[in-house]
Motif scaffolding. Structure first.
Motif, mmCIF file in Angstrom:
data_model
loop_
_atom_site.group_PDB
_atom_site.id
_atom_site.type_symbol
_atom_site.label_atom_id
_atom_site.label_comp_id
_atom_site.label_asym_id
_atom_site.label_seq_id
_atom_site.Cartn_x
_atom_site.Cartn_y
_atom_site.Cartn_z
ATOM 1 N N GLN A 35 33.181 35.745 44.076
ATOM 2 C CA GLN A 35 34.367 35.180 44.716
ATOM 3 C C GLN A 35 35.427 34.765 43.698
ATOM 4 N N PRO A 36 35.055 34.226 42.526
ATOM 5 C CA PRO A 36 36.102 33.932 41.541
ATOM 6 C C PRO A 36 36.891 35.178 41.111
ATOM 7 N N GLU A 37 36.241 36.328 41.054
ATOM 8 C CA GLU A 37 36.969 37.576 40.759
ATOM 9 C C GLU A 37 37.947 37.895 41.886
ATOM 10 N N ARG A 38 37.485 37.726 43.117
ATOM 11 C CA ARG A 38 38.348 37.988 44.271
ATOM 12 C C ARG A 38 39.543 37.018 44.290
ATOM 13 N N ASP A 39 39.279 35.764 43.957
ATOM 14 C CA ASP A 39 40.358 34.773 43.905
ATOM 15 C C ASP A 39 41.370 35.113 42.814
ATOM 16 N N SER A 40 40.887 35.626 41.707
ATOM 17 C CA SER A 40 41.771 36.009 40.614
ATOM 18 C C SER A 40 42.705 37.140 41.038
ATOM 19 N N ILE A 41 42.190 38.123 41.755
ATOM 20 C CA ILE A 41 43.019 39.225 42.248
ATOM 21 C C ILE A 41 43.940 38.712 43.359
ATOM 22 N N ALA A 42 43.465 37.763 44.159
ATOM 23 C CA ALA A 42 44.323 37.154 45.191
ATOM 24 C C ALA A 42 45.503 36.453 44.537
ATOM 25 N N GLU A 43 45.268 35.770 43.431
ATOM 26 C CA GLU A 43 46.350 35.110 42.693
ATOM 27 C C GLU A 43 47.349 36.143 42.184
ATOM 28 N N LEU A 44 46.852 37.273 41.691
ATOM 29 C CA LEU A 44 47.725 38.350 41.225
ATOM 30 C C LEU A 44 48.550 38.912 42.390
ATOM 31 N N CYS A 45 47.927 39.068 43.551
ATOM 32 C CA CYS A 45 48.660 39.526 44.743
ATOM 33 C C CYS A 45 49.752 38.530 45.123
ATOM 34 N N TYR A 46 49.458 37.247 44.981
ATOM 35 C CA TYR A 46 50.449 36.206 45.278
ATOM 36 C C TYR A 46 51.640 36.315 44.323
ATOM 37 N N ILE A 47 51.368 36.493 43.045
ATOM 38 C CA ILE A 47 52.444 36.611 42.057
ATOM 39 C C ILE A 47 53.273 37.872 42.330
ATOM 40 N N ALA A 48 52.598 38.966 42.674
ATOM 41 C CA ALA A 48 53.312 40.199 43.025
ATOM 42 C C ALA A 48 54.186 39.971 44.257
ATOM 43 N N ALA A 49 53.670 39.238 45.232
ATOM 44 C CA ALA A 49 54.441 38.938 46.446
ATOM 45 C C ALA A 49 55.683 38.114 46.119
ATOM 46 N N GLN A 50 55.565 37.184 45.188
ATOM 47 C CA GLN A 50 56.731 36.408 44.764
ATOM 48 C C GLN A 50 57.785 37.315 44.123
ATOM 49 N N GLU A 51 57.335 38.256 43.303
ATOM 50 C CA GLU A 51 58.265 39.216 42.697
ATOM 51 C C GLU A 51 58.973 40.031 43.774
ATOM 52 N N HIS A 64 51.223 42.193 50.485
ATOM 53 C CA HIS A 64 50.442 41.698 49.357
ATOM 54 C C HIS A 64 49.815 40.332 49.669
ATOM 55 N N LEU A 65 50.504 39.529 50.444
ATOM 56 C CA LEU A 65 49.946 38.230 50.829
ATOM 57 C C LEU A 65 48.803 38.387 51.828
ATOM 58 N N ARG A 66 48.905 39.354 52.733
ATOM 59 C CA ARG A 66 47.781 39.636 53.634
ATOM 60 C C ARG A 66 46.579 40.117 52.824
ATOM 61 N N ASN A 67 46.834 40.905 51.782
ATOM 62 C CA ASN A 67 45.748 41.336 50.890
ATOM 63 C C ASN A 67 45.105 40.123 50.223
ATOM 64 N N ALA A 68 45.929 39.189 49.760
ATOM 65 C CA ALA A 68 45.408 37.979 49.118
ATOM 66 C C ALA A 68 44.554 37.176 50.093
ATOM 67 N N ILE A 69 45.013 37.060 51.332
ATOM 68 C CA ILE A 69 44.250 36.328 52.353
ATOM 69 C C ILE A 69 42.903 36.993 52.580
ATOM 70 N N ASP A 70 42.898 38.302 52.620
ATOM 71 C CA ASP A 70 41.644 39.047 52.777
ATOM 72 C C ASP A 70 40.693 38.750 51.616
ATOM 73 N N LEU A 71 41.205 38.731 50.409
ATOM 74 C CA LEU A 71 40.378 38.473 49.231
ATOM 75 C C LEU A 71 39.865 37.032 49.194
ATOM 76 N N ILE A 72 40.679 36.097 49.612
ATOM 77 C CA ILE A 72 40.276 34.682 49.607
ATOM 78 C C ILE A 72 39.118 34.451 50.560
#
Length: 158
Positions: A35-51, A64-72
């Protein structure tokens, strides 16, 4: 992060690479074992969504945020509250901006049910009010705003 900071690549190229990396890593989510790996990629998806948001690419940002929610995952609110809150909050806003009111309402409702403090819930209230106003439901939007102000203890309003 260090790669992007030390790179000679122009900012536009870094943004594009960040979004592409988040997309590819999400597609490989089945290879993530913890799960920490998934959270790390979720954080990356969040940063990409901000961009993407900064470039007014609201539909792509919401994806990208829906992807992050899926990973979380389902236990995100209990396990990683801060990440879950910021992802859900930005997703509700991006769904609103993209005109996807049904998804916006779902995310806002989950924030209102799961957020710990009134301060954490405020963006969800605002997006709910904006969505209602956009659909011509001004009285409902007003009632939510009035209720929020009362919760914030603005006694002069009563």
């Amino acid at each position: 992060d260090l790669f992007f900071e030390s790179s000679q690549m122009p900012k536009e190229g870094r943004s594009w690479m960040l979004v592409l990396a988040a997309d590819h890593l999400y597609k490989a989510k089945n290879l993530l074992s913890t799960q920490p790996e998934r959270d790390s990629i979720a954080e990356l998806c969040y940063i990409a969504a901000q961009e993407l948001e900064s470039n007014s690419a609201f539909v792509s940002s919401a994806k990208h945020l829906r992807n992050a929610i899926d990973l979380i995952g389902d236990m995100g609110w209990q396990r990683n509250y801060e990440l879950t809150l910021k992802v859900f909050t930005l997703n509700a806003e991006m769904e609103y901006c993209a005109g996807n009111q049904e998804e916006c309402d779902k995310k806002a409702k989950e924030i209102l049910e799961s957020a710990k403090t009134l301060s954490d819930k405020q963006p969800a209230y605002f997006v709910c009010m904006a969505g209602l106003a956009m659909r011509g439901k001004h009285e409902e939007a007003f009632d939510i705003g009035y209720s929020l102000l009362r919760k914030m203890k603005f006694s002069r309003i009563s």
